[in-house]
Design a protein around this motif. Structure first.
Motif, PDB file in Angstrom:
ATOM      1  N   VAL A   1      50.701  26.531  29.568  1.00 33.95           N
ATOM      2  CA  VAL A   1      51.132  27.389  30.667  1.00 33.95           C
ATOM      3  C   VAL A   1      51.821  26.505  31.706  1.00 33.95           C
ATOM      4  CG1 VAL A   1      50.338  28.913  32.525  1.00 33.95           C
ATOM      5  CG2 VAL A   1      49.284  29.066  30.259  1.00 33.95           C
ATOM      6  N   LYS A   2      52.923  26.973  32.234  1.00 31.75           N
ATOM      7  CA  LYS A   2      53.695  26.186  33.190  1.00 31.75           C
ATOM      8  C   LYS A   2      52.890  25.904  34.456  1.00 31.75           C
ATOM      9  CE  LYS A   2      58.138  27.842  31.616  1.00 31.75           C
ATOM     10  NZ  LYS A   2      59.312  28.646  31.925  1.00 31.75           N
ATOM     11  N   ALA A   3      53.153  24.749  35.059  1.00 33.28           N
ATOM     12  CA  ALA A   3      52.434  24.317  36.265  1.00 33.28           C
ATOM     13  C   ALA A   3      52.543  25.338  37.381  1.00 33.28           C
ATOM     14  CB  ALA A   3      52.961  22.958  36.726  1.00 33.28           C
ATOM     15  N   GLY A   4      53.685  25.979  37.525  1.00 37.52           N
ATOM     16  CA  GLY A   4      53.869  26.970  38.577  1.00 37.52           C
ATOM     17  C   GLY A   4      53.176  28.288  38.315  1.00 37.52           C
ATOM     18  N   SER A   5      52.667  28.497  37.113  1.00 35.60           N
ATOM     19  CA  SER A   5      52.034  29.763  36.744  1.00 35.60           C
ATOM     20  C   SER A   5      50.523  29.687  36.618  1.00 35.60           C
ATOM     21  CB  SER A   5      52.601  30.261  35.409  1.00 35.60           C
ATOM     22  OG  SER A   5      53.974  30.481  35.506  1.00 35.60           O
ATOM     23  N   ILE A   6      49.981  28.506  36.337  1.00 36.98           N
ATOM     24  CA  ILE A   6      48.562  28.405  35.990  1.00 36.98           C
ATOM     25  C   ILE A   6      47.649  28.902  37.106  1.00 36.98           C
ATOM     26  CG2 ILE A   6      48.264  25.980  36.650  1.00 36.98           C
ATOM     27  CD1 ILE A   6      46.704  27.728  33.588  1.00 36.98           C
ATOM     28  N   SER A   7      47.962  28.592  38.344  1.00 34.65           N
ATOM     29  CA  SER A   7      47.132  29.020  39.474  1.00 34.65           C
ATOM     30  C   SER A   7      47.083  30.538  39.579  1.00 34.65           C
ATOM     31  CB  SER A   7      47.663  28.417  40.773  1.00 34.65           C
ATOM     32  OG  SER A   7      46.888  28.848  41.862  1.00 34.65           O
ATOM     33  N   VAL A   8      48.227  31.173  39.443  1.00 32.13           N
ATOM     34  CA  VAL A   8      48.305  32.636  39.518  1.00 32.13           C
ATOM     35  C   VAL A   8      47.536  33.272  38.364  1.00 32.13           C
ATOM     36  CG1 VAL A   8      49.875  34.610  39.442  1.00 32.13           C
ATOM     37  CG2 VAL A   8      50.487  32.591  40.766  1.00 32.13           C
ATOM     38  N   VAL A   9      47.711  32.737  37.162  1.00 35.31           N
ATOM     39  CA  VAL A   9      47.022  33.274  35.984  1.00 35.31           C
ATOM     40  C   VAL A   9      45.510  33.189  36.172  1.00 35.31           C
ATOM     41  CG1 VAL A   9      46.572  32.910  33.520  1.00 35.31           C
ATOM     42  CG2 VAL A   9      48.919  32.810  34.390  1.00 35.31           C
ATOM     43  N   LEU A  10      45.025  32.021  36.590  1.00 35.00           N
ATOM     44  CA  LEU A  10      43.584  31.854  36.786  1.00 35.00           C
ATOM     45  C   LEU A  10      43.058  32.759  37.895  1.00 35.00           C
ATOM     46  CD1 LEU A  10      43.345  28.004  36.313  1.00 35.00           C
ATOM     47  CD2 LEU A  10      42.289  29.747  34.842  1.00 35.00           C
ATOM     48  N   SER A  11      43.801  32.900  38.970  1.00 42.77           N
ATOM     49  CA  SER A  11      43.374  33.776  40.063  1.00 42.77           C
ATOM     50  C   SER A  11      43.282  35.232  39.622  1.00 42.77           C
ATOM     51  CB  SER A  11      44.335  33.660  41.253  1.00 42.77           C
ATOM     52  OG  SER A  11      44.254  32.386  41.826  1.00 42.77           O
ATOM     53  N   ARG A  12      44.248  35.682  38.839  1.00 39.67           N
ATOM     54  CA  ARG A  12      44.218  37.066  38.332  1.00 39.67           C
ATOM     55  C   ARG A  12      43.048  37.269  37.375  1.00 39.67           C
ATOM     56  NH1 ARG A  12      50.676  38.056  37.370  1.00 39.67           N
ATOM     57  NH2 ARG A  12      51.200  38.238  39.576  1.00 39.67           N
ATOM     58  N   LEU A  13      42.797  36.282  36.528  1.00 33.63           N
ATOM     59  CA  LEU A  13      41.653  36.386  35.620  1.00 33.63           C
ATOM     60  C   LEU A  13      40.344  36.381  36.406  1.00 33.63           C
ATOM     61  CD1 LEU A  13      42.855  34.065  32.718  1.00 33.63           C
ATOM     62  CD2 LEU A  13      42.620  36.562  32.660  1.00 33.63           C
ATOM     63  N   GLU A  14      40.292  35.602  37.473  1.00 31.80           N
ATOM     64  CA  GLU A  14      39.086  35.585  38.316  1.00 31.80           C
ATOM     65  C   GLU A  14      38.900  36.941  39.003  1.00 31.80           C
ATOM     66  OE1 GLU A  14      36.938  32.798  41.662  1.00 31.80           O
ATOM     67  OE2 GLU A  14      39.128  32.934  41.704  1.00 31.80           O
ATOM     68  N   ASP A  15      39.989  37.546  39.475  1.00 35.66           N
ATOM     69  CA  ASP A  15      39.911  38.872  40.094  1.00 35.66           C
ATOM     70  C   ASP A  15      39.332  39.905  39.132  1.00 35.66           C
ATOM     71  OD1 ASP A  15      41.007  37.846  42.419  1.00 35.66           O
ATOM     72  OD2 ASP A  15      43.024  38.668  42.044  1.00 35.66           O
ATOM     73  N   ARG A  16      39.600  39.735  37.842  1.00 32.40           N
ATOM     74  CA  ARG A  16      39.090  40.648  36.809  1.00 32.40           C
ATOM     75  C   ARG A  16      37.732  40.205  36.270  1.00 32.40           C
ATOM     76  NH1 ARG A  16      44.874  40.422  34.111  1.00 32.40           N
ATOM     77  NH2 ARG A  16      45.930  41.884  35.478  1.00 32.40           N
ATOM     78  N   GLU A  17      37.209  39.125  36.871  1.00 34.69           N
ATOM     79  CA  GLU A  17      35.907  38.566  36.506  1.00 34.69           C
ATOM     80  C   GLU A  17      35.851  38.065  35.069  1.00 34.69           C
ATOM     81  OE1 GLU A  17      32.915  41.409  37.673  1.00 34.69           O
ATOM     82  OE2 GLU A  17      33.434  41.192  39.792  1.00 34.69           O
ATOM     83  N   LEU A  18      37.005  37.608  34.571  1.00 33.24           N
ATOM     84  CA  LEU A  18      37.073  37.059  33.212  1.00 33.24           C
ATOM     85  C   LEU A  18      36.883  35.551  33.203  1.00 33.24           C
ATOM     86  CD1 LEU A  18      39.982  39.228  31.828  1.00 33.24           C
ATOM     87  CD2 LEU A  18      37.537  39.469  31.349  1.00 33.24           C
ATOM     88  N   VAL A  19      37.091  34.909  34.356  1.00 35.18           N
ATOM     89  CA  VAL A  19      36.818  33.488  34.513  1.00 35.18           C
ATOM     90  C   VAL A  19      36.034  33.286  35.808  1.00 35.18           C
ATOM     91  CG1 VAL A  19      38.890  32.768  33.249  1.00 35.18           C
ATOM     92  CG2 VAL A  19      38.958  32.919  35.741  1.00 35.18           C
TER      93      VAL A  19
END
Length: 119
Positions: free
Chosen positions: A50-68
Protein backbone atom coordinates in the motif's frame (compact mmCIF):
# COMPACT_ATOMS: atom_id res chain seq x y z
CA UNK A 1 -11.68 2.09 -21.22
CA UNK A 2 -11.37 5.80 -20.40
CA UNK A 3 -13.47 7.50 -17.74
CA UNK A 4 -14.73 11.06 -17.69
CA UNK A 5 -12.76 13.61 -15.69
CA UNK A 6 -15.63 14.14 -13.24
CA UNK A 7 -15.53 10.45 -12.28
CA UNK A 8 -11.75 10.63 -12.04
CA UNK A 9 -11.87 13.68 -9.76
CA UNK A 10 -14.69 12.46 -7.50
CA UNK A 11 -13.70 8.79 -7.10
CA UNK A 12 -11.43 7.28 -4.48
CA UNK A 13 -8.35 5.39 -5.59
CA UNK A 14 -9.91 2.14 -4.32
CA UNK A 15 -12.97 2.64 -6.53
CA UNK A 16 -10.81 3.18 -9.60
CA UNK A 17 -8.87 -0.05 -9.10
CA UNK A 18 -10.31 -2.87 -11.18
CA UNK A 19 -8.24 -5.74 -9.82
CA UNK A 20 -10.91 -6.53 -7.22
CA UNK A 21 -8.56 -6.19 -4.27
CA UNK A 22 -8.52 -2.94 -2.33
CA UNK A 23 -5.83 -1.56 -0.06
CA UNK A 24 -8.09 -2.44 2.88
CA UNK A 25 -8.29 -6.04 1.63
CA UNK A 26 -4.50 -6.28 1.48
CA UNK A 27 -4.10 -4.86 5.00
CA UNK A 28 -6.77 -7.16 6.44
CA UNK A 29 -5.26 -10.22 4.76
CA UNK A 30 -1.83 -9.38 6.14
CA UNK A 31 -3.07 -8.77 9.69
CA UNK A 32 -5.30 -11.86 9.58
CA UNK A 33 -2.25 -13.94 8.62
CA UNK A 34 -0.47 -12.53 11.70
CA UNK A 35 -3.20 -12.31 14.36
CA UNK A 36 -0.77 -12.66 17.27
CA UNK A 37 1.37 -9.65 16.32
CA UNK A 38 1.05 -5.86 16.05
CA UNK A 39 2.87 -3.80 13.42
CA UNK A 40 3.83 -0.21 12.69
CA UNK A 41 2.32 1.58 9.71
CA UNK A 42 5.57 1.28 7.80
CA UNK A 43 5.78 -2.47 8.45
CA UNK A 44 2.20 -2.92 7.20
CA UNK A 45 2.92 -0.67 4.21
CA UNK A 46 6.04 -2.63 3.27
CA UNK A 47 4.30 -6.00 3.67
CA UNK A 48 1.20 -5.05 1.67
CA UNK A 49 2.50 -2.70 -0.98
CA UNK A 50 0.00 0.00 0.00
CA UNK A 51 1.37 3.41 -0.92
CA UNK A 52 2.86 5.55 1.87
CA UNK A 53 0.28 8.28 1.28
CA UNK A 54 -2.61 5.82 1.64
CA UNK A 55 -1.67 3.54 4.54
CA UNK A 56 -2.69 5.98 7.30
CA UNK A 57 -6.11 6.58 5.77
CA UNK A 58 -6.69 2.85 5.18
CA UNK A 59 -5.79 1.97 8.77
CA UNK A 60 -7.92 4.79 10.18
CA UNK A 61 -10.96 3.66 8.17
CA UNK A 62 -10.46 0.07 9.27
CA UNK A 63 -10.17 1.27 12.88
CA UNK A 64 -13.42 3.25 12.49
CA UNK A 65 -15.08 -0.03 11.45
CA UNK A 66 -13.42 -1.78 14.40
CA UNK A 67 -11.58 -4.18 12.09
CA UNK A 68 -8.16 -3.16 13.43
CA UNK A 69 -6.91 -1.92 16.81
CA UNK A 70 -4.39 0.85 17.41
CA UNK A 71 -2.12 1.60 20.37
CA UNK A 72 0.80 3.99 20.19
CA UNK A 73 2.64 3.29 16.94
CA UNK A 74 1.22 -0.22 16.53
CA UNK A 75 -1.73 -1.71 14.68
CA UNK A 76 -3.24 -5.18 15.08
CA UNK A 77 -6.19 -7.20 13.86
CA UNK A 78 -9.52 -6.19 15.45
CA UNK A 79 -11.66 -8.17 17.86
CA UNK A 80 -12.88 -11.58 16.75
CA UNK A 81 -16.59 -10.74 16.24
CA UNK A 82 -15.96 -7.73 14.00
CA UNK A 83 -13.34 -9.53 11.96
CA UNK A 84 -15.58 -12.61 11.65
CA UNK A 85 -18.38 -10.48 10.20
CA UNK A 86 -15.95 -8.91 7.71
CA UNK A 87 -14.50 -12.31 6.77
CA UNK A 88 -17.99 -13.72 6.27
CA UNK A 89 -18.86 -10.88 3.90
CA UNK A 90 -15.63 -11.35 1.94
CA UNK A 91 -16.18 -15.10 1.66
CA UNK A 92 -19.81 -14.61 0.57
CA UNK A 93 -18.66 -12.24 -2.14
CA UNK A 94 -16.00 -14.70 -3.33
CA UNK A 95 -18.56 -17.52 -3.41
CA UNK A 96 -20.99 -15.40 -5.42
CA UNK A 97 -18.21 -14.38 -7.81
CA UNK A 98 -17.17 -18.02 -8.26
CA UNK A 99 -20.74 -19.08 -8.93
CA UNK A 100 -21.99 -16.17 -11.03
CA UNK A 101 -18.80 -14.52 -12.23
CA UNK A 102 -17.28 -11.24 -11.14
CA UNK A 103 -19.03 -8.02 -11.98
CA UNK A 104 -17.41 -5.79 -14.55
CA UNK A 105 -17.07 -2.37 -12.89
CA UNK A 106 -17.04 -0.55 -16.23
CA UNK A 107 -20.25 -2.28 -17.30
CA UNK A 108 -21.86 -1.58 -13.92
CA UNK A 109 -20.90 2.10 -14.05
CA UNK A 110 -22.25 2.32 -17.60
CA UNK A 111 -25.71 1.32 -16.33
CA UNK A 112 -25.60 3.05 -12.94
CA UNK A 113 -28.05 5.84 -12.32
CA UNK A 114 -26.42 9.23 -11.97
CA UNK A 115 -27.91 11.26 -9.09
CA UNK A 116 -28.08 14.28 -11.36
CA UNK A 117 -30.28 12.31 -13.81
CA UNK A 118 -32.88 11.61 -11.10
CA UNK A 119 -33.43 15.24 -10.06
Amino acid sequence: MPIDIETFESSTEDRLQHNGETNADRVMQFLAANPDQAFTQSEIRDATGVKAGSISVVLSRLEDRELVRHKGNYWALGEADDVAAYTSMVESTRTANDRFGEEDMDEWLEHAVDDEDTE
